[in-house]
Motif scaffolding. Structure first.
Motif, short mmCIF file in Angstrom:
data_model
loop_
_atom_site.label_atom_id
_atom_site.label_comp_id
_atom_site.label_asym_id
_atom_site.label_seq_id
_atom_site.Cartn_x
_atom_site.Cartn_y
_atom_site.Cartn_z
N VAL A 40 0.83 -1.21 0.00
CA VAL A 40 0.00 0.00 0.00
C VAL A 40 0.86 1.26 0.00
N HIS A 41 2.07 1.15 0.53
CA HIS A 41 2.96 2.32 0.62
C HIS A 41 4.41 1.86 0.64
N ASP A 42 5.32 2.80 0.53
CA ASP A 42 6.75 2.53 0.64
C ASP A 42 7.03 1.93 2.02
N PRO A 43 7.61 0.74 2.08
CA PRO A 43 7.85 0.11 3.39
C PRO A 43 8.78 0.93 4.29
N ALA A 44 9.50 1.89 3.72
CA ALA A 44 10.42 2.69 4.53
C ALA A 44 9.69 3.70 5.41
N VAL A 45 8.42 3.96 5.12
CA VAL A 45 7.64 4.91 5.90
C VAL A 45 6.38 4.20 6.41
N GLN A 46 5.74 4.82 7.42
CA GLN A 46 4.49 4.29 7.95
C GLN A 46 3.49 5.45 8.05
N PRO A 47 2.55 5.55 7.09
CA PRO A 47 1.63 6.69 7.08
C PRO A 47 0.42 6.53 7.99
N VAL A 91 -11.96 -2.65 -11.96
CA VAL A 91 -10.82 -3.21 -11.23
C VAL A 91 -10.71 -2.53 -9.86
N VAL A 92 -10.54 -3.32 -8.80
CA VAL A 92 -10.39 -2.77 -7.46
C VAL A 92 -9.02 -2.10 -7.34
N VAL A 93 -9.03 -0.79 -6.99
CA VAL A 93 -7.77 -0.04 -6.87
C VAL A 93 -7.48 0.41 -5.44
N GLY A 94 -8.49 0.35 -4.56
CA GLY A 94 -8.28 0.81 -3.19
C GLY A 94 -9.59 0.89 -2.44
N THR A 95 -9.56 1.61 -1.34
CA THR A 95 -10.75 1.77 -0.50
C THR A 95 -10.82 3.18 0.05
N GLN A 96 -12.03 3.67 0.18
CA GLN A 96 -12.27 5.00 0.74
C GLN A 96 -13.32 4.87 1.84
N GLY A 97 -12.96 5.33 3.03
CA GLY A 97 -13.88 5.26 4.15
C GLY A 97 -14.39 6.62 4.57
N ILE A 98 -15.57 6.62 5.18
CA ILE A 98 -16.14 7.81 5.79
C ILE A 98 -16.86 7.33 7.05
N TRP A 114 -6.88 4.25 1.30
CA TRP A 114 -5.60 3.81 0.76
C TRP A 114 -5.80 3.27 -0.65
N LEU A 115 -4.74 3.34 -1.43
CA LEU A 115 -4.69 2.81 -2.79
C LEU A 115 -3.57 1.79 -2.89
N GLY A 116 -3.75 0.78 -3.74
CA GLY A 116 -2.64 -0.11 -4.06
C GLY A 116 -1.51 0.71 -4.67
N ARG A 117 -0.27 0.32 -4.39
CA ARG A 117 0.87 1.13 -4.84
C ARG A 117 0.89 1.34 -6.34
N THR A 118 0.38 0.37 -7.09
CA THR A 118 0.35 0.48 -8.55
C THR A 118 -0.46 1.67 -9.01
N TYR A 119 -1.41 2.10 -8.17
CA TYR A 119 -2.36 3.14 -8.59
C TYR A 119 -2.05 4.51 -7.99
N HIS A 120 -0.90 4.65 -7.35
CA HIS A 120 -0.51 5.95 -6.84
C HIS A 120 -0.11 6.88 -7.98
#
Length: 222
Positions: A40-47, A91-98, A114-120
């Motif tokens: 979901v994100h760069d493993p070097a960071v934690q958002p 195609v499922v690319v991510g999820t949006q919550g409210i 969050w979005l799959g990394r491919t779709y950033h």
């Protein structure tokens, strides 16, 4: 009888120029969980404040499934989390919550995604957040929306500021054993109206109003 007859939220749809947002069916939920496992994100960071991605891929898959099931099971009009799957061309690319607590009184929502990394990097984050903000303000009569991101998460902060959010103070957290500063953000209905540029269509909302704590159409104007 269909599922929508007993669970009207299953018939709620938000559509933009490129995206469709709705509750996932079982196959789409599996796709979403697999997307999380792939990254979901760069493993070097934690958002995320809850570091649910700092585990093995199979544990991320399980976490996504359990989180969605838990939110469905715990739904109450005074305490709800609506987590929509985001699809582009089917195609499922991510999820949006409210989400909201005591929405009928407070008229405030929070969002997360969050979005799959491919779709950033394609503007999808802005478009999907705009969709749920339209649901909140135009559909449900919200007065405020809140969000937040760590100060090094320029992508998330950029989405919020593009949509009109303004800074609303900071919080200090511990992330991976180190201090981290979270920038809170807030958007009023008036600020949203001034910056609303993404056309959004809503389908199936009238049958869901009581599920959001709104007893009748007049409540939206409140």
């Amino acid at each position: 009888m269909s599922l929508v007859s007993h669970w009207p939220l299953a018939g709620l749809r938000l559509t933009t120029r490129r995206l469709e947002l709705r509750l996932p069916d079982s196959d789409e939920l599996v796709e979403l969980a697999s997307l999380a496992a792939a990254g979901v994100h760069d493993p070097a960071v934690q958002p995320f404040t809850v570091a649910w991605t700092d585990v093995a891929p199979e544990q991320r898959t399980q976490s996504v499934l359990q989180y969605h099931w838990r939110c469905w099971a715990a739904w109450k009009p005074e305490d709800w989390d609506l987590n929509l799957v985001v699809l582009r061309d089917g195609v499922v690319v991510g999820t949006q919550g409210i989400s909201a607590r005591d929405f009928a009184v407070r008229r405030e929502v929070g969002t997360g995604s969050w979005l799959g990394r491919t779709y950033h990097g394609h503007g999808l984050g802005t478009e999907m957040r705009a969709a749920v903000l339209h649901l909140a303000f135009a559909g449900l009569g919200a007065q405020q929306a809140i969000s937040g991101a760590y100060v090094d998460n320029s992508a998330s902060l950029g989405v919020s500021r593009k949509l009109g959010y303004r800074d609303d103070g900071i919080e200090r957290h511990a992330v991976r054993g180190r201090p981290a500063v979270l920038q809170r953000l807030r958007l009023t209905a008036e600020q949203w109206q001034d910056r609303q540029r993404v056309p959004v269509a809503i389908e199936g909302l009238p049958d869901c109003l009581t599920w959001f704590g709104l007893s009748e159409q007049a409540d939206i104007q409140g």
